[in-house]
Design a protein around this motif. Sequence first.
Motif, short mmCIF file in Angstrom:
data_model
loop_
_atom_site.label_atom_id
_atom_site.label_comp_id
_atom_site.label_asym_id
_atom_site.label_seq_id
_atom_site.Cartn_x
_atom_site.Cartn_y
_atom_site.Cartn_z
N VAL A 268 0.69 -1.21 -0.14
CA VAL A 268 -0.75 -0.30 -0.24
C VAL A 268 1.12 1.38 0.24
CG1 VAL A 268 -1.62 1.50 1.44
CG2 VAL A 268 -1.88 -1.11 1.07
N SER A 269 0.40 2.31 -0.62
CA SER A 269 1.14 3.64 -1.13
C SER A 269 0.40 4.58 -1.86
CB SER A 269 2.55 3.78 -1.93
OG SER A 269 2.02 3.17 -3.16
N ARG A 270 -0.28 4.33 -0.81
CA ARG A 270 -2.36 5.15 -0.99
C ARG A 270 -3.05 4.42 0.07
NH1 ARG A 270 -3.22 6.02 -7.23
NH2 ARG A 270 -2.90 3.30 -7.28
N ILE A 271 -3.76 5.69 0.42
CA ILE A 271 -4.73 5.58 1.94
C ILE A 271 -5.78 6.66 1.25
CG2 ILE A 271 -4.89 5.23 4.01
CD1 ILE A 271 -2.58 4.73 4.52
N LEU A 272 -6.86 6.29 1.26
CA LEU A 272 -8.46 6.59 0.91
C LEU A 272 -9.49 6.32 2.14
CD1 LEU A 272 -7.08 5.73 -2.04
CD2 LEU A 272 -9.03 6.77 -3.09
N VAL A 273 -9.50 7.73 2.65
CA VAL A 273 -10.25 7.35 3.65
C VAL A 273 -11.90 8.52 2.59
CG1 VAL A 273 -11.71 8.94 5.90
CG2 VAL A 273 -9.29 8.35 5.11
N VAL A 274 -13.00 7.19 2.91
CA VAL A 274 -13.69 7.97 1.85
C VAL A 274 -15.38 7.85 3.16
CG1 VAL A 274 -15.48 7.69 0.14
CG2 VAL A 274 -13.30 7.11 0.16
N GLN A 275 -15.93 8.90 3.16
CA GLN A 275 -17.56 8.63 4.00
C GLN A 275 -17.99 9.37 2.81
OE1 GLN A 275 -17.83 11.25 6.69
NE2 GLN A 275 -15.92 10.47 8.42
N HIS A 276 -20.01 8.47 3.20
CA HIS A 276 -20.58 9.32 2.09
C HIS A 276 -21.22 10.19 1.89
CE1 HIS A 276 -23.79 6.15 3.53
NE2 HIS A 276 -22.72 5.99 4.13
N THR A 277 -22.20 10.53 1.20
CA THR A 277 -23.90 11.44 1.99
C THR A 277 -24.93 10.52 2.14
OG1 THR A 277 -24.25 10.56 -0.54
CG2 THR A 277 -22.95 13.22 0.19
N ARG A 278 -25.21 10.92 2.90
CA ARG A 278 -26.84 9.87 3.33
C ARG A 278 -26.64 9.11 4.60
NH1 ARG A 278 -31.25 8.59 0.21
NH2 ARG A 278 -29.86 7.47 -1.69
N CYS A 279 -25.69 9.66 5.25
CA CYS A 279 -25.01 8.55 5.83
C CYS A 279 -24.99 8.31 7.38
CB CYS A 279 -23.39 8.73 6.56
SG CYS A 279 -22.64 7.31 7.36
N ALA A 280 -26.01 6.84 8.58
CA ALA A 280 -26.62 6.85 9.01
C ALA A 280 -26.18 7.76 10.48
CB ALA A 280 -27.55 5.35 9.69
N MET A 281 -24.86 7.30 10.49
CA MET A 281 -24.16 7.92 11.63
C MET A 281 -23.99 9.09 11.35
SD MET A 281 -23.26 5.32 12.52
CE MET A 281 -21.46 5.76 13.71
N ALA A 282 -23.92 10.21 10.63
CA ALA A 282 -24.07 11.61 9.97
C ALA A 282 -25.27 12.10 10.36
CB ALA A 282 -23.00 11.74 9.11
N SER A 283 -26.38 10.82 10.84
CA SER A 283 -27.88 11.57 10.56
C SER A 283 -28.08 12.19 11.75
CB SER A 283 -28.67 10.73 10.25
OG SER A 283 -28.42 9.57 11.00
N ALA A 284 -27.41 11.98 12.92
CA ALA A 284 -27.95 12.12 14.34
C ALA A 284 -26.76 12.36 15.18
CB ALA A 284 -29.05 11.25 14.92
N GLY A 285 -27.22 12.94 16.27
CA GLY A 285 -26.13 13.35 18.11
C GLY A 285 -25.52 11.51 18.12
N GLU A 286 -24.72 11.29 18.95
CA GLU A 286 -24.81 9.72 19.71
C GLU A 286 -25.30 9.44 20.40
OE1 GLU A 286 -21.29 7.16 20.78
OE2 GLU A 286 -21.50 8.99 18.54
N ALA A 287 -26.26 10.70 21.51
CA ALA A 287 -27.45 10.25 22.07
C ALA A 287 -28.61 9.68 21.30
CB ALA A 287 -27.20 11.22 22.66
N GLU A 288 -28.92 10.56 19.91
CA GLU A 288 -30.31 9.92 19.61
C GLU A 288 -30.01 8.97 18.70
OE1 GLU A 288 -32.80 11.39 15.44
OE2 GLU A 288 -31.66 12.62 16.83
N LEU A 289 -28.79 8.15 18.37
CA LEU A 289 -28.70 6.83 17.64
C LEU A 289 -28.25 6.20 18.85
CD1 LEU A 289 -25.48 7.80 15.08
CD2 LEU A 289 -28.13 7.45 15.14
N GLN A 290 -27.39 6.18 19.76
CA GLN A 290 -27.76 5.58 21.13
C GLN A 290 -29.34 5.03 21.53
OE1 GLN A 290 -25.74 7.45 23.83
NE2 GLN A 290 -23.62 6.11 23.56
#
Length: 146
Positions: free
Chosen positions: A62-84
């Motif tokens: 490995v010589s290249r690393i891509l960190v890829v998030q995405h739109t409409r992600c459940a992890m970005a849909s609410a705060g920690e307490a709401e997801l819990q």
Amino acid sequence: MSGFDGIAHAGVAMVTCMDSRIDPLRMVGLEPGDAKILRNPGGRVTDAALVALVLGVSLLNVSRILVVQHTRCAMASAGEAELQARVGERLQQDASWLSIGAITDQRQALRADVRRVRSHPLMPAEVEVGGFLYDVDTGLLGDPVG
């Protein structure tokens, strides 16, 4: 699949979300055997992901690393307490103790994760690291973040 040797032939590792709308290899035009793919909720660079990236760089081409998030992600849909609360409600148990890793700002999270990879003491400086936001509706990988 037989005939593969386990190294990343295109020199790529990708940390991305476990979302089933994402086809990591196709997203970047690669084939099986070309890349190491690490998937978790939100596509975050966790401690385990960091270990895998260090192993990928040091042992698996490995010589290249891509960190890829995405739109409409459940992890970005609410705060920690709401997801819990959602998890607890669904499972009918207290989940307030569970560290979910909610994402309040995806671009900020991507920048932080890219810095985390770049600053790891076992990550060679010559390894290219970039953060990206994938649009699940258009199938396009956005401009680099971080």
